[in-house]
Design an enzyme around this catalytic site. Sequence first.
Site, short mmCIF file in Angstrom:
data_model
loop_
_atom_site.label_atom_id
_atom_site.label_comp_id
_atom_site.label_asym_id
_atom_site.label_seq_id
_atom_site.Cartn_x
_atom_site.Cartn_y
_atom_site.Cartn_z
N HIS A 1 3.46 5.27 -0.83
CA HIS A 1 2.12 4.85 -0.41
C HIS A 1 1.31 6.04 0.08
O HIS A 1 1.87 7.01 0.60
CB HIS A 1 2.22 3.82 0.72
CG HIS A 1 3.00 2.59 0.38
ND1 HIS A 1 4.32 2.42 0.73
CD2 HIS A 1 2.65 1.48 -0.32
CE1 HIS A 1 4.75 1.25 0.28
NE2 HIS A 1 3.76 0.65 -0.37
N ASP B 1 6.18 9.61 0.44
CA ASP B 1 6.28 8.14 0.48
C ASP B 1 5.44 7.60 -0.68
O ASP B 1 4.43 8.19 -1.05
CB ASP B 1 5.72 7.64 1.82
CG ASP B 1 5.89 6.14 2.03
OD1 ASP B 1 6.80 5.75 2.78
OD2 ASP B 1 5.09 5.37 1.45
N HIS C 1 0.80 5.31 7.95
CA HIS C 1 -0.37 4.43 7.79
C HIS C 1 -1.13 4.23 9.10
O HIS C 1 -2.25 3.72 9.09
CB HIS C 1 0.05 3.04 7.29
CG HIS C 1 0.61 3.04 5.90
ND1 HIS C 1 -0.07 3.59 4.83
CD2 HIS C 1 1.78 2.57 5.39
CE1 HIS C 1 0.66 3.44 3.73
NE2 HIS C 1 1.80 2.83 4.05
N ASP D 1 10.50 5.14 -0.58
CA ASP D 1 10.15 3.93 -1.33
C ASP D 1 9.66 4.23 -2.75
O ASP D 1 9.30 3.31 -3.48
CB ASP D 1 9.16 3.05 -0.56
CG ASP D 1 8.07 3.84 0.13
OD1 ASP D 1 7.93 5.04 -0.15
OD2 ASP D 1 7.34 3.25 0.95
N1 Q9C Z 1 0.31 -7.10 -0.99
C1 Q9C Z 1 5.35 2.05 4.43
O1 Q9C Z 1 5.97 2.27 3.41
N2 Q9C Z 1 2.53 -4.10 1.94
N3 Q9C Z 1 4.54 1.01 4.55
C2 Q9C Z 1 1.54 -5.12 1.98
C3 Q9C Z 1 0.25 -6.44 0.30
C4 Q9C Z 1 2.52 -3.19 3.02
C5 Q9C Z 1 4.32 0.10 3.47
C6 Q9C Z 1 1.61 -5.97 0.72
C7 Q9C Z 1 3.32 -1.97 2.67
C8 Q9C Z 1 3.39 -1.00 3.81
C9 Q9C Z 1 5.53 2.91 5.61
ZN ZN Z 2 5.61 3.51 1.88
#
Ligand code: Q9C
Ligand code: ZN
Length: 693
Positions: free
Chosen positions: A189, A187, A147, A280
């Site tokens: 995301h 991943d 990210h 994840d």
């Molecule tokens: N509702 C990785 O898996 N979540 N990053 C924010 C907002 C952030 C995940 C929640 C998730 C980041 C590397």
């Molecule tokens: Zn992730």
Amino acid sequence: MAAAGAATPVGAAPRVGLLYDDRMCAHATPDGEKHPENPERLRAIRRKLDAEGVASRCVDMKAKEAKEKYIASVHTPNHIKLIRDISSKEYDYRRNKTARKFNSIYFNEGSSESAFLAAGSVIEVAEKVAAGELSSAIALVRPPGHHAEHNEPMGFCLFNNVAIAANYLLNERPDLGINKILIVDWDVHHGNGTQKMFYSDPRVLFFSVHRFDYGSFYPCEGDASHCFIGEGAGEGYNINVPWEHGKCSDADYVAAWDHVLLPIAEAFDPDIILLSAGFDAAMGDPLGGCCITPDGYALLLTKLLGFAKGRIVMALEGGYNLKSIANSLCACTKVLLGDNFTYNSPRMQPFESTWRVIQMVRDELKAYWPVLSSKLPDNVPLRSAPSYIEPYASSGSESDVEDVSELPDAISSVNVTQVVDDVLSKHITMLKLDEDNLATKNTSSDSVQAQDDGPVVASTRIYDLPFTWRSALSKVYVWYASFGSNMWKPRFLCYIEGGKVDGMSISCFGSHDTSPPRGTMWKTVPHRLFFGRSSTPCWGTGGVAFLNPEINYNDESYVCMYKITLEQFNDVLFQENRLVKDNSEDGKLESPSSPLIGLSEIESVSSNKALHLEPIKDSWYSNVLHLGEEDGLPILTMTCPSTAVAQHKSGELPLAPPSETYSATLIKGLVEGKQLDANEAANYISSAAARSL
Ligand code: Q9C
Ligand code: ZN
């Protein structure tokens, strides 16, 4: 030296690098607060690999800090300086404040070292694999990277480890003969950072498969959609497979492999594969909501081993269930070590949506990868979307919705009374993306920005998004269960249409979508109603209603439920928690740019019953409760967190009876809703106010 030869001599056991270093456990939350991205992740994986005897079969590698000049191929000097200095003494007093400026980031005294080691470790193993000294390698790194953007950390990521390693191979080591790199990002995301780094670079084929949920899944940007295929010389070299919802399984991923990734990989013929290996999307992950099994990961990895002479570098990204990530990584390590494996997980069917997504991706890319032009098999058994997706023909344009207030009210008999429901019940088979409204590929001149202090990158805000969280969540319905003044419908409608009614001293902003609830219904719930806080801007002196989040079957409280969209529910949450601001300059309202409750939050609140919203944890109504389901839709309410209940009990926070006007509103709600007569309603309220917690 020319291009490296075969990575593994025929017949010899593969040499698999395994990089683990305790120093990457130094990055942790500043005050030991719980966080999914914590040092135990690395330790849990290491323990499992040791216990299974696979670590000892690998080549042990140690972390090295990345040189700044290598990081500079991806990040700005400012960003590098920030991460270098963030853990220093001088930053002590503003470290947390700095972290809050970013999206989902924390820092401590160990962050800097961990970040430099994570980036350096991926470089280290990539170099050894590219040079043929190792057949493949696994870098157990944190903080994760995908990210992280050119000029900012984001989403638990500080440096973009994989992007840095890719640039290192391409730019610093021509001697290794790596000219084409395939980055596979599995991943859950979207790898937004990595996508941007190589958006116009045909030497790097970036493939990301991720939950998209029509733009409502983190990072909630439209550039995760399948329309973003790269630009300039890189057109066709960026591939997104955006899932429409959670619960995707091995079958969905295997379908994306077989029908998108593998045919393209074959044609691209990479010299090495860098795997942004987040876990994840694994079964049991608290953030991902998907269900890949360890065997599933092993199968996906096996399928990749057929390319680039098996030269694969796995770099850990996300993955937050310790057991799941340890088991998944263990299965992957065995694959790299060459162990025979048979797929033993229960066989699932891919979703119908998966097939549609795969077809969209293929259509988008077939001009660049002719192999995608063939017809997909049409006899594959498919399963339908998970039930929480309730697709409606309309997202609430007035013309489709009859005015519910015109419909006759029914009288309560037992516990649950359905007064009006499903005014709009016309289902369509599935949400369909409106092809005509899809983001156009960016060919406009503002889509590329030259920056003074770094390479040319696509800027962040270049898209006119058809995929906003609002459009996504406007198609999902929930029951909002009110227990306070919102039980009086005219008062609740202020949160939808704006304005105020009798007894309110300030006006509501209203919701973005002002269409009235699609149904109204009463119920009682086994939660304690109480009145806390001593005054409110809207109702003056006196307490306001809360439900104790704990269930107690001796309690029976009335709730009036409104069937509204998840978008409207977020707007109600924003207003209850005073997050909408009047921008008096131009009269425009400003509400938060991302939802508090998206589809993944619905899933987690459905299984955990309560979700304390971290971003607004100190607000009064920061706790979303799942009170059950009605016609397949979740019943949600908002109240205080259990910690506040404890403070009310101890006297640290005041309990106070409701003001005259406030309780008159509650009574009107119960009476006009035909739940109680005026006396009963007054008794109900005053006894709730009189009882101690
Ligand atoms: N509702 C990785 O898996 N979540 N990053 C924010 C907002 C952030 C995940 C929640 C998730 C980041 C590397
Ligand atoms: Zn992730």
